[in-house]
Design an enzyme around this catalytic site. Structure first.
Site, PDB file in Angstrom:
ATOM      1  N   GLY A   1     -13.856 -21.755  -6.951  1.00 17.56           N
ATOM      2  CA  GLY A   1     -12.486 -22.262  -6.983  1.00 17.56           C
ATOM      3  C   GLY A   1     -12.134 -22.914  -5.662  1.00 17.56           C
ATOM      4  O   GLY A   1     -13.021 -23.247  -4.870  1.00 17.56           O
TER       5      GLY A   1
ATOM      6  N   VAL B   1       0.838  -1.205   0.000  1.00 15.04           N
ATOM      7  CA  VAL B   1       0.000   0.000   0.000  1.00 15.04           C
ATOM      8  C   VAL B   1       0.873   1.256   0.000  1.00 15.04           C
ATOM      9  O   VAL B   1       0.677   2.162  -0.815  1.00 15.04           O
ATOM     10  CB  VAL B   1      -0.941  -0.009   1.231  1.00 15.04           C
ATOM     11  CG1 VAL B   1      -1.660   1.320   1.379  1.00 15.04           C
ATOM     12  CG2 VAL B   1      -1.964  -1.139   1.097  1.00 15.04           C
TER      13      VAL B   1
ATOM     14  N   LEU C   1      -7.184  -1.027  -2.584  1.00 17.18           N
ATOM     15  CA  LEU C   1      -6.468  -1.555  -3.763  1.00 17.18           C
ATOM     16  C   LEU C   1      -6.372  -3.071  -3.721  1.00 17.18           C
ATOM     17  O   LEU C   1      -6.375  -3.684  -2.650  1.00 17.18           O
ATOM     18  CB  LEU C   1      -5.071  -0.932  -3.900  1.00 17.18           C
ATOM     19  CG  LEU C   1      -3.968  -1.207  -2.879  1.00 17.18           C
ATOM     20  CD1 LEU C   1      -3.364  -2.588  -3.004  1.00 17.18           C
ATOM     21  CD2 LEU C   1      -2.871  -0.182  -3.039  1.00 17.18           C
ATOM     22  N   ARG C   2      -6.312  -3.650  -4.928  1.00 14.53           N
ATOM     23  CA  ARG C   2      -6.099  -5.098  -5.051  1.00 14.53           C
ATOM     24  C   ARG C   2      -4.659  -5.316  -5.473  1.00 14.53           C
ATOM     25  O   ARG C   2      -4.192  -4.670  -6.413  1.00 14.53           O
ATOM     26  CB  ARG C   2      -7.000  -5.681  -6.147  1.00 14.53           C
ATOM     27  CG  ARG C   2      -8.474  -5.500  -5.937  1.00 14.53           C
ATOM     28  CD  ARG C   2      -9.220  -5.664  -7.249  1.00 14.53           C
ATOM     29  NE  ARG C   2      -8.879  -4.630  -8.222  1.00 14.53           N
ATOM     30  CZ  ARG C   2      -9.186  -4.638  -9.517  1.00 14.53           C
ATOM     31  NH1 ARG C   2      -9.845  -5.657 -10.031  1.00 14.53           N
ATOM     32  NH2 ARG C   2      -8.847  -3.652 -10.315  1.00 14.53           N
TER      33      ARG C   2
ATOM     34  N   GLY D   1      -7.669 -16.402  -0.459  1.00 12.88           N
ATOM     35  CA  GLY D   1      -6.538 -16.299   0.462  1.00 12.88           C
ATOM     36  C   GLY D   1      -6.000 -14.887   0.395  1.00 12.88           C
ATOM     37  O   GLY D   1      -6.747 -13.953   0.119  1.00 12.88           O
TER      38      GLY D   1
ATOM     39  N   ASN E   1     -14.563  -5.820   2.709  1.00 11.94           N
ATOM     40  CA  ASN E   1     -13.833  -7.086   2.566  1.00 11.94           C
ATOM     41  C   ASN E   1     -14.674  -8.282   3.002  1.00 11.94           C
ATOM     42  O   ASN E   1     -14.598  -9.359   2.414  1.00 11.94           O
ATOM     43  CB  ASN E   1     -12.519  -7.032   3.346  1.00 11.94           C
ATOM     44  CG  ASN E   1     -11.390  -6.545   2.455  1.00 11.94           C
ATOM     45  OD1 ASN E   1     -11.624  -6.164   1.308  1.00 11.94           O
ATOM     46  ND2 ASN E   1     -10.178  -6.561   2.961  1.00 11.94           N
TER      47      ASN E   1
ATOM     48  N   GLU F   1      -7.941   1.906   2.451  1.00 14.13           N
ATOM     49  CA  GLU F   1      -7.366   1.508   1.160  1.00 14.13           C
ATOM     50  C   GLU F   1      -8.128   0.309   0.603  1.00 14.13           C
ATOM     51  O   GLU F   1      -8.348  -0.666   1.313  1.00 14.13           O
ATOM     52  CB  GLU F   1      -5.883   1.143   1.373  1.00 14.13           C
ATOM     53  CG  GLU F   1      -5.173   0.755   0.117  1.00 14.13           C
ATOM     54  CD  GLU F   1      -5.323   1.811  -0.966  1.00 14.13           C
ATOM     55  OE1 GLU F   1      -4.846   2.930  -0.758  1.00 14.13           O
ATOM     56  OE2 GLU F   1      -5.934   1.526  -2.009  1.00 14.13           O
TER      57      GLU F   1
ATOM     58  N   CYS G   1      -5.349 -10.104   3.025  1.00 12.99           N
ATOM     59  CA  CYS G   1      -6.425  -9.245   3.537  1.00 12.99           C
ATOM     60  C   CYS G   1      -7.713  -9.965   3.927  1.00 12.99           C
ATOM     61  O   CYS G   1      -8.182  -9.797   5.046  1.00 12.99           O
ATOM     62  CB  CYS G   1      -6.746  -8.166   2.508  1.00 12.99           C
ATOM     63  SG  CYS G   1      -5.409  -6.980   2.342  1.00 12.99           S
TER      64      CYS G   1
ATOM     65  N   PHE H   1     -16.333 -11.417  -8.483  1.00 10.70           N
ATOM     66  CA  PHE H   1     -16.169 -12.203  -7.254  1.00 10.70           C
ATOM     67  C   PHE H   1     -17.164 -13.363  -7.177  1.00 10.70           C
ATOM     68  O   PHE H   1     -17.566 -13.781  -6.095  1.00 10.70           O
ATOM     69  CB  PHE H   1     -16.264 -11.303  -6.003  1.00 10.70           C
ATOM     70  CG  PHE H   1     -14.901 -10.847  -5.555  1.00 10.70           C
ATOM     71  CD1 PHE H   1     -14.126 -10.034  -6.382  1.00 10.70           C
ATOM     72  CD2 PHE H   1     -14.357 -11.248  -4.348  1.00 10.70           C
ATOM     73  CE1 PHE H   1     -12.861  -9.630  -6.011  1.00 10.70           C
ATOM     74  CE2 PHE H   1     -13.090 -10.857  -3.956  1.00 10.70           C
ATOM     75  CZ  PHE H   1     -12.353 -10.044  -4.791  1.00 10.70           C
TER      76      PHE H   1
HETATM   77  N1  LIG Z   1      -1.896  -5.465   0.641  1.00 12.90           N
HETATM   78  C1  LIG Z   1      -3.128  -5.134   0.311  1.00 12.90           C
HETATM   79  O1  LIG Z   1      -3.657  -5.589  -0.716  1.00 12.90           O
HETATM   80  C2  LIG Z   1      -3.912  -4.167   1.157  1.00 12.90           C
HETATM   81  C3  LIG Z   1      -5.102  -3.620   0.624  1.00 12.90           C
HETATM   82  C4  LIG Z   1      -5.832  -2.729   1.413  1.00 12.90           C
HETATM   83  C5  LIG Z   1      -5.408  -2.413   2.704  1.00 12.90           C
HETATM   84  N2  LIG Z   1      -4.269  -2.989   3.201  1.00 12.90           N
HETATM   85  C6  LIG Z   1      -3.861  -2.605   4.558  1.00 12.90           C
HETATM   86  O2  LIG Z   1      -2.786  -1.675   4.447  1.00 12.90           O
HETATM   87  C7  LIG Z   1      -1.853  -1.843   5.531  1.00 12.90           C
HETATM   88  C8  LIG Z   1      -0.467  -2.117   4.962  1.00 12.90           C
HETATM   89  O3  LIG Z   1      -0.519  -3.349   4.249  1.00 12.90           O
HETATM   90  P1  LIG Z   1       0.630  -3.778   3.219  1.00 12.90           P
HETATM   91  O4  LIG Z   1       0.121  -4.975   2.501  1.00 12.90           O
HETATM   92  O5  LIG Z   1       1.095  -2.587   2.450  1.00 12.90           O
HETATM   93  O6  LIG Z   1       1.774  -4.213   4.241  1.00 12.90           O
HETATM   94  P2  LIG Z   1       3.256  -4.699   3.879  1.00 12.90           P
HETATM   95  O7  LIG Z   1       3.580  -5.745   4.856  1.00 12.90           O
HETATM   96  O8  LIG Z   1       3.371  -4.966   2.414  1.00 12.90           O
HETATM   97  O9  LIG Z   1       4.142  -3.389   4.183  1.00 12.90           O
HETATM   98  C9  LIG Z   1       4.154  -2.728   5.411  1.00 12.90           C
HETATM   99  C10 LIG Z   1       5.480  -1.984   5.566  1.00 12.90           C
HETATM  100  O10 LIG Z   1       5.424  -1.210   6.767  1.00 12.90           O
HETATM  101  C11 LIG Z   1       6.722  -1.244   7.365  1.00 12.90           C
HETATM  102  N3  LIG Z   1       6.604  -0.854   8.768  1.00 12.90           N
HETATM  103  C12 LIG Z   1       6.277  -1.633   9.848  1.00 12.90           C
HETATM  104  N4  LIG Z   1       6.244  -0.870  10.958  1.00 12.90           N
HETATM  105  C13 LIG Z   1       6.572   0.396  10.589  1.00 12.90           C
HETATM  106  C14 LIG Z   1       6.703   1.623  11.299  1.00 12.90           C
HETATM  107  N5  LIG Z   1       6.485   1.704  12.611  1.00 12.90           N
HETATM  108  N6  LIG Z   1       7.059   2.718  10.603  1.00 12.90           N
HETATM  109  C15 LIG Z   1       7.303   2.664   9.266  1.00 12.90           C
HETATM  110  N7  LIG Z   1       7.193   1.522   8.552  1.00 12.90           N
HETATM  111  C16 LIG Z   1       6.821   0.411   9.209  1.00 12.90           C
HETATM  112  C17 LIG Z   1       7.188  -2.658   7.138  1.00 12.90           C
HETATM  113  O11 LIG Z   1       8.594  -2.765   7.261  1.00 12.90           O
HETATM  114  C18 LIG Z   1       6.696  -2.913   5.696  1.00 12.90           C
HETATM  115  O12 LIG Z   1       7.662  -2.544   4.734  1.00 12.90           O
HETATM  116  C19 LIG Z   1      -2.426  -2.984   6.381  1.00 12.90           C
HETATM  117  O13 LIG Z   1      -3.205  -2.427   7.394  1.00 12.90           O
HETATM  118  C20 LIG Z   1      -3.318  -3.745   5.410  1.00 12.90           C
HETATM  119  O14 LIG Z   1      -4.357  -4.430   6.060  1.00 12.90           O
HETATM  120  C21 LIG Z   1      -3.512  -3.842   2.452  1.00 12.90           C
END
Ligand SMILES: NC(=O)c1ccc[n+]([C@@H]2O[C@H](COP(=O)([O-])OP(=O)(O)OC[C@H]3O[C@@H](n4cnc5c(N)ncnc54)[C@H](O)[C@@H]3O)[C@@H](O)[C@H]2O)c1
Length: 450
Positions: free
Chosen positions: A277, A11, A160-161, A281, A232, A158, A284, A273
């Site tokens: 399948g 994200v 995003l997919r 997984g 979600n 957020e 999220c 959706f």
């Molecule tokens: N991945 C997705 O598809 C998606 C979609 C929507 C929402 N989200 C939400 O967005 C958030 C982030 O998800 P993501 O998939 O990007 O996570 P991610 O694991 O890909 O990345 C998170 C990053 O944050 C860093 N981090 C951890 N603690 C930190 C701190 N204190 N200060 C600065 N950086 C720090 C980590 O090192 C890592 O690089 C989560 O809450 C998730 O639920 C994710």
């Protein structure tokens, strides 16, 4: 605007690059120094379509650091740190708490009179906006500055997919602003203006062509936080629903794809959706559903529908094993090849990927397991070998199980693969292959509700 993003993950990095592409001045902070070093050397930490081009073009203007001092004078600070599942099924807010505390400490050095707007993009329980506010305020109060409005907190969940992250960031279906002060809503509008007005330079014509109108809505922080979990949960429900119908479809001899199209053409339902399948997984859906259930329990509220969605998904992963048992009888000593390992195409993310769960179950049942995936070179399951081509996977295999619907699997040369397989069985766990083409090569084809 001057914007700092906390967390250089799926994200955070995508948001930072897209906002920089829109003309804002970005900086990126991540506590993982290895990740900061990797980005500094021009390497992206994960695979995401269109991100490499943006990164190569913009990385000279995107300072990346582990030092929170960079945030002291920005206009906006976006939080995009992990919010994983806690041991009790709720949400582990350690990363959010730590980011808010570090931010509060950094803001002690703020020299700009305008307050910084903290924008939370993490998926977090209702009330986390207030928690973040308190944690930042506590750090500032330590310095005796409790009255100075150096910050305010908002939520912008957020949606995003992975695999479509750049498209979803630049052309979102909707943008939800969760604010408790009108002035914060205006600043979020300013931040998102290039995206709302589509005034940024085109990234790729196919993205522009696929875009629909983005709707912006403004609500309270609490409603914004709840909207993300509800969205979600509904997506998980849709998938579990169609998987349950697939079991009935199989039993009665119907085609689940025709059924899904038949119901999906109703605009009240929609076709998205509704692909049956071997289960959903990723990082999220499971995490957020379990968090939603845990939040509801805090209020003593029942969650029958959410519980059922989780249970159906758990059962669905076992369907792949059952189909293999029906065809091979004995899994002990069988060689199973997994076609695709990621939880969906377009990403290298293996978090809660069905492939890992299925591989563990197969190993327990005495099978040997190999996998091939266009973007994965290793998996965190001891005993599973990742091979470099579909040919190598098919060589000597008793069955191939398609786990991820990567485009390249639609055009496989089935006669060539059939020639090297020990037994000719293909289980299409995503209903994405053309059965006639597979069967023409003398292969037994099974799918989910098809
Ligand atoms: N991945 C997705 O598809 C998606 C979609 C929507 C929402 N989200 C939400 O967005 C958030 C982030 O998800 P993501 O998939 O990007 O996570 P991610 O694991 O890909 O990345 C998170 C990053 O944050 C860093 N981090 C951890 N603690 C930190 C701190 N204190 N200060 C600065 N950086 C720090 C980590 O090192 C890592 O690089 C989560 O809450 C998730 O639920 C994710």
């Amino acid at each position: 605007m001057r914007v700092a993003v906390l967390g250089a993950g799926h994200v955070g990095l995508t948001t930072a690059l897209c906002l920089a592409h829109c003309g804002h001045e970005l900086s990126l902070i991540d506590v993982d120094s290895a990740r900061v070093g990797q980005l500094g050397q021009g390497q992206l930490p994960f695979y995401e379509p269109y991100l490499t081009d943006l990164f190569n073009r913009l990385r000279g203007e995107l300072p990346v650091s582990s030092d929170y001092a960079m945030v002291a004078d920005v206009d906006v600070c976006i939080m995009a740190v992990p919010s994983p599942t806690a041991t009790d099924g709720g949400v582990d807010l350690t990363f959010v708490r730590s980011a808010a505390t570090s931010l509060g400490q950094a803001l002690r050095q703020r020299r700009v009179s305008e307050p910084v707007l903290v924008v939370n993009k993490c998926t977090v329980p209702v009330g986390t906006g207030r928690l973040v506010f308190e944690l930042i305020a506590r750090e500032l109060a330590d310095e005796g500055d409790v009255g100075a409005p150096r910050f305010s907190v908002s939520s912008c969940p957020e949606f995003l997919r992975e695999g479509h992250a750049v498209f979803d960031t630049l052309y979102p279906d909707r943008i939800v602003f969760g604010v408790d002060r009108e002035a914060d809503g205006r600043r979020l509008q300013q931040l998102y203006r290039p995206i709302i007005e589509r005034s940024f330079p085109e990234v790729a014509p196919e993205l522009t062509a696929a875009a629909a109108v983005s709707t912006v809505m403004t609500t309270s922080i609490i409603s914004a936080e709840l909207t993300k979990y509800a969205a979600n949960a509904f997506l998980a429900l849709k998938l579990s629903f169609i998987n349950e119908i697939a079991a009935i479809s199989s039993a009665v001899g119907a085609s689940i794809q025709d059924v899904a199209t038949g119901i999906g053409l109703d605009r009240r339902i929609g076709r998205a959706f509704l692909n049956a399948g071997i289960g959903w997984g990723g990082s999220c859906l499971g995490k957020d559903l379990s968090a939603f259930i845990s939040i509801s329990r805090e209020y003593g509220l029942p969650t029958q529908i959410l519980d059922a969605a989780l249970a159906v998904n758990e059962r669905q992963r076992a369907v792949a094993i059952r189909l293999l048992q029906e065809e091979l009888r004995l899994l002990k000593g069988s060689r199973i090849g997994l076609l695709g390992l990621t939880f969906k195409p377009g990403t290298d993310d293996l978090r809660d990927a069905p492939s890992l769960d299925i591989a563990r179950r197969l190993l327990t049942l005495g099978a040997s397991v190999a996998g091939y995936d266009p973007v994965v070179r290793e998996v965190p399951v001891p005993g599973v070998t990742v091979v470099a081509s579909v040919g190598a996977l098919a060589n000597g295999a008793d069955a191939l199980l398609l786990v991820t619907e990567w485009d390249e699997f639609a055009d496989l040369d089935w006669p060539v693969l059939a020639a090297v397989m020990r037994q000719r069985i293909v289980i299409d766990g995503r209903n994405c292959l053309d059965p006639a083409r597979v069967e023409a090569a003398g292969i037994k084809y099974r799918a989910i509700g098809r």
